[in-house]
Scaffold this motif. Structure first.
Motif, mmCIF file in Angstrom:
data_model
loop_
_atom_site.group_PDB
_atom_site.id
_atom_site.type_symbol
_atom_site.label_atom_id
_atom_site.label_comp_id
_atom_site.label_asym_id
_atom_site.label_seq_id
_atom_site.Cartn_x
_atom_site.Cartn_y
_atom_site.Cartn_z
ATOM 1 N N LEU A 121 4.234 12.201 -9.547
ATOM 2 C CA LEU A 121 3.770 13.600 -9.597
ATOM 3 C C LEU A 121 4.927 14.562 -9.404
ATOM 4 N N ARG A 122 5.766 14.247 -8.420
ATOM 5 C CA ARG A 122 6.889 15.121 -8.099
ATOM 6 C C ARG A 122 7.856 15.213 -9.283
ATOM 7 N N THR B 131 0.658 16.694 -4.941
ATOM 8 C CA THR B 131 1.889 16.114 -4.392
ATOM 9 C C THR B 131 1.962 16.358 -2.895
ATOM 10 N N TRP C 14 1.093 4.225 -2.871
ATOM 11 C CA TRP C 14 0.905 5.660 -2.589
ATOM 12 C C TRP C 14 2.143 6.446 -3.009
ATOM 13 N N ARG C 15 3.273 5.947 -2.568
ATOM 14 C CA ARG C 15 4.499 6.708 -2.769
ATOM 15 C C ARG C 15 4.870 6.801 -4.249
ATOM 16 N N LYS D 151 2.850 6.953 -6.729
ATOM 17 C CA LYS D 151 2.010 8.009 -7.309
ATOM 18 C C LYS D 151 2.609 9.375 -6.982
ATOM 19 N N TYR D 152 3.025 9.501 -5.719
ATOM 20 C CA TYR D 152 3.600 10.763 -5.266
ATOM 21 C C TYR D 152 4.878 11.085 -6.025
ATOM 22 N N ARG E 91 -0.530 14.283 -0.911
ATOM 23 C CA ARG E 91 -0.153 12.874 -0.772
ATOM 24 C C ARG E 91 0.855 12.676 0.354
ATOM 25 N N LEU F 7 0.837 -1.205 0.000
ATOM 26 C CA LEU F 7 0.000 0.000 0.000
ATOM 27 C C LEU F 7 0.873 1.256 0.000
ATOM 28 N N LEU F 8 1.874 1.230 0.868
ATOM 29 C CA LEU F 8 2.781 2.373 0.985
ATOM 30 C C LEU F 8 3.500 2.619 -0.349
#
Lengths: 287, 88
Positions: free
Chosen positions: A166-167, B27, A159-160, A162-163, B30, A155-156
């Motif tokens: 984006l970054r 961002t 999430w990460r 995706k983050y 999240r 799960l982590l």
């Protein structure tokens, strides 16, 4: 590597069985005995005066009594140290009392003990590991934790990732420490799941009503989650209907299960004594 | 050099923020969602994952405006609460 876990109700002789079994195994290869009870007694059993958590009992035989309290304190202060750098001082000051509180929370002890066991199982070069456990629930926790952690780190990572994606669009490619930490931990959980899944359980009980009832309950709980290698009836004298009940239930649930009957001794069996040698002989079938 | 910086700033201010504003916001959200999950435990909600969330803590960057932003985002908490129910 073979992993044995010795369990049973308090006072039935888990530590005695675990220690003598390890002594037998140590003749065959490098052996580690680890106690996951908060009140350790391996050192007492071998009359070892050393104060370190890890100690050598013989050439190929290592003992390990991890200090869960100290482990938790160290774990939390490590987090505190790293967090201090990334948090604003105001937020950090607010947050610190909570970290202090967590470092003294007894419900975390089992998790620390799991980490210590995992470390030995993954990184140790032992041929045999014997776990002297505290309670049935604890072993089941150790067995189910890797699976739960796999879900959590999965799960982590999701999430990460995706983050990070984006970054990357905004700031360009950057190394992400959290992502690599989660990947590493997920791999460790996978490995621990595989190795701990092969754990062989040895259930010790004595022919008393409370111990028998606990045994029946524990076996129901363990079914399908762990391999039951043997039932050890300690301080056994003569035929006993209650013992037969346990064996019958054990064989119903787990198929072929060894039964080892050990009589009570006039003097306590300790290594080096005649009683100790006799006790050890009863466990020879297990190795 | 100064002119270069100025031109860079001009384009970021005029177009960059419009183009990347949403991305930046997402961002940040999240990152903050992880910390919010953690803080909920300290606010008294039993979180079965909290021990393992603690190890995430050093990787998050938090400034003093964090709590203010969380409070300002009223819609965030119900979302987290509904997620939490599934875990219990």
């Amino acid at each position: 590597m073979r992993i044995y876990a010795v369990g049973g109700k308090g006072g039935v002789g888990k530590t005695t069985v675990a220690c003598f079994l390890s002594l037998l195994l140590a003749k065959k290869g490098k052996t580690l005995i680890i106690s996951t009870d908060l009140a350790h007694s391996i050192k007492d059993f071998f009359s070892i005066k050393e104060s370190s958590q890890e100690f050598r009992i013989s050439e190929s035989f290592i003992g390990y009594e991890p200090d869960a309290r100290e482990g938790l304190r160290k774990y939390i202060s490590g987090i505190e140290e790293k967090t201090r750098r990334n948090f604003s001082p105001i937020v950090f000051e607010d947050f610190k009392p909570f970290l202090n509180f967590s470092s003294k929370d007894p419900s975390n002890y089992d998790l620390i003990l799991y980490e210590k066991l995992k470390e030995k199982v993954i990184k140790g070069d032992y041929q045999f590991i014997v776990v002297d456990t505290a309670a049935t629930g604890q072993v089941l926790k150790f067995l189910s934790l890797p699976q739960r952690l796999l879900i959590w780190y999965g799960l982590l990572l999701k999430w990460r990732k995706k983050y990070v994606a984006l970054r990357e669009k905004i700031k360009g490619k950057q190394e992400d420490e959290l992502l690599s930490m989660a990947e590493k931990k997920k791999k460790e959980a996978e490995e621990a799941k595989k190795k701990l899944g092969e754990m062989e359980f040895i259930w010790v009980f004595e022919p008393g009503t409370l111990s028998i009832k606990e045994s029946l309950r524990a076996m129901e709980e363990m079914k399908g989650r762990v391999k039951l290698r043997a039932l050890v009836a300690n301080r056994f004298s003569g035929e006993n209907r209650l013992v037969e009940t346990v064996v019958k239930r054990g064989r119903n649930l787990f198929g072929e299960v060894n039964l080892i009957k050990i009589p009570s001794f006039e003097e306590e069996p300790f290594p080096g004594t005649t009683q100790g040698e006799q006790f050890k002989d009863y466990l020879k079938n297990l190795t | 050099m100064e002119i270069k910086e100025w031109i860079k700033g001009f384009f970021k201010g005029t177009f960059g923020d419009i183009l990347f504003g949403d991305l930046e916001r997402e961002t940040k959200e999240r990152e903050e969602i992880l910390l919010t999950l953690l803080l909920l435990h300290f606010a008294g909600l039993e979180n079965p994952l909290y021990f393992y969330l603690l190890e995430v803590l050093p990787y998050l960057k938090i400034d003093e405006n964090f709590m203010r932003r969380i409070i300002a985002k009223e819609e965030l908490l119900p979302v987290l609460f509904s997620r939490y129910e599934g875990w219990a």
